[in-house]
Design a protein around this motif. Sequence first.
Motif, PDB file in Angstrom:
ATOM      1  N   THR A   8      -7.778 -10.221  93.162  1.00  0.00           N
ATOM      2  CA  THR A   8      -9.183 -10.539  92.904  1.00  0.00           C
ATOM      3  C   THR A   8      -9.567 -10.166  91.482  1.00  0.00           C
ATOM      4  OG1 THR A   8      -9.601  -9.984  95.189  1.00  0.00           O
ATOM      5  CG2 THR A   8     -11.529 -10.212  93.774  1.00  0.00           C
ATOM      6  N   GLN A  12     -10.724 -12.713  88.334  1.00  0.00           N
ATOM      7  CA  GLN A  12     -12.029 -12.590  87.700  1.00  0.00           C
ATOM      8  C   GLN A  12     -11.931 -12.164  86.242  1.00  0.00           C
ATOM      9  OE1 GLN A  12     -14.160 -10.046  90.333  1.00  0.00           O
ATOM     10  NE2 GLN A  12     -14.498 -11.643  91.834  1.00  0.00           N
ATOM     11  N   ASP A  81     -16.951  -6.417  94.022  1.00  0.00           N
ATOM     12  CA  ASP A  81     -15.873  -7.404  93.987  1.00  0.00           C
ATOM     13  C   ASP A  81     -14.655  -6.906  94.745  1.00  0.00           C
ATOM     14  OD1 ASP A  81     -17.368  -9.099  92.472  1.00  0.00           O
ATOM     15  OD2 ASP A  81     -16.622  -8.325  90.563  1.00  0.00           O
TER      16      ASP A  81
END
Length: 359
Positions: A8, A12, A81
């Motif tokens: 992740t 990002q 996140d």
Amino acid sequence: MQGPLIDTLARQGVTRRTFLKYCATLASMMALPPSAGRAMAEAMAAARRPSVIWLPFQECTGCTESLTRSHSPTLEGMIFDMISLDYQETLMAAAGHQAEDALNTAMKDNAGTYLLIVDGSIPLGQDGAYSCIAGRSNLDLLKEAAGGAAAIIAVGTCASFGGIPKANPNPTGAVSVSDIIKDKPIVNIPGCPPIPVVMTGVLAHYLTFGSLPELDALGRPKAFFGETLHDRCYRRPFYDQGKFAKTFDDEGARRGWCLFELGCKGPVTHNACATVKWNGGTSWPVESGHGCLGCSEPDFWDAGSFYKALSLPANPLRFGAAAAAVGAVAGVALSVANRVKQGAAKSAHETTTLDDLEK
Ligand code: SF4
Ligand code: SF4
Ligand code: F3S
């Protein structure tokens, strides 16, 4: 559980440097040695994103507002996140049946492993009719969601202790999460509202070690609630010298003297405001010239007397509390440092590393 967090972060565009800086800051806030930041980063990068279900009960949305307020890029934004926030009524796009489906799916697919976050108190009066979601009382929803949760985080003074809804005469029969749920690990993060970084610190601890942090007798993480504001207040030297502002606009107030006689509840309030501060570390109530109201303590609203000095013997905390605080910080640091070592040892067996992130 979702995929490894490292995937992740890479997607990002989070750089290795940014992530290490974040972890170093977090370790510092939790009174860990500087070297602990790297160990936390390794453990968190290899962690899988846990499913998180957030249920809002009898609340004012202040807690959600506090935790999602962004000063981009933020530590709290980054930690969100790192989780899979599968249900949060205020933030999610879905509504009605779609929202309920999302909740049921998250509970079913992640049974026994999801984290449950609750803000707001639970009204027991009138069979729970004071606060319902999709026709079900908060009590029913809490019991069902708690049943499949690995652990529960009670966010804010309402969820932790009942808060303002529980204040006399408590017309809805409001109670806290821990008044109802007795068979799950619960961490209380009080504050009206709580400090965002304190909550994300607890989440980071869970991601790093797979467990809740060490708690005090009221279920609060010791790393953030182990000391009173008074123990870490920058106005403390004035308290020790007996220099007190008598009004909010007198010479003492202008010189930044202690606000004890204007009702500051710092000597009996456990929270991290004096060190972590608010609004991205900008300030906190005492730094803005107003005494602490004690918003993170049980029954703070009923205790009232916000502008009346506490009844304490003359300067009782001068030496005793300081010595106790040093001991408490050392104890917490040692305890968490040991767990960081365990986390680092575990992460050494993982195939993914921080170096997989964009450099
Ligand atoms: Fe609102 Fe305070 Fe309760 Fe949070 S703790 S829901 S900010 S009243
Ligand atoms: Fe700071 Fe309040 Fe303690 Fe004075 S009484 S030193 S303002 S926390
Ligand atoms: Fe609450 Fe006191 Fe901090 S009122 S926000 S605990 S300074």
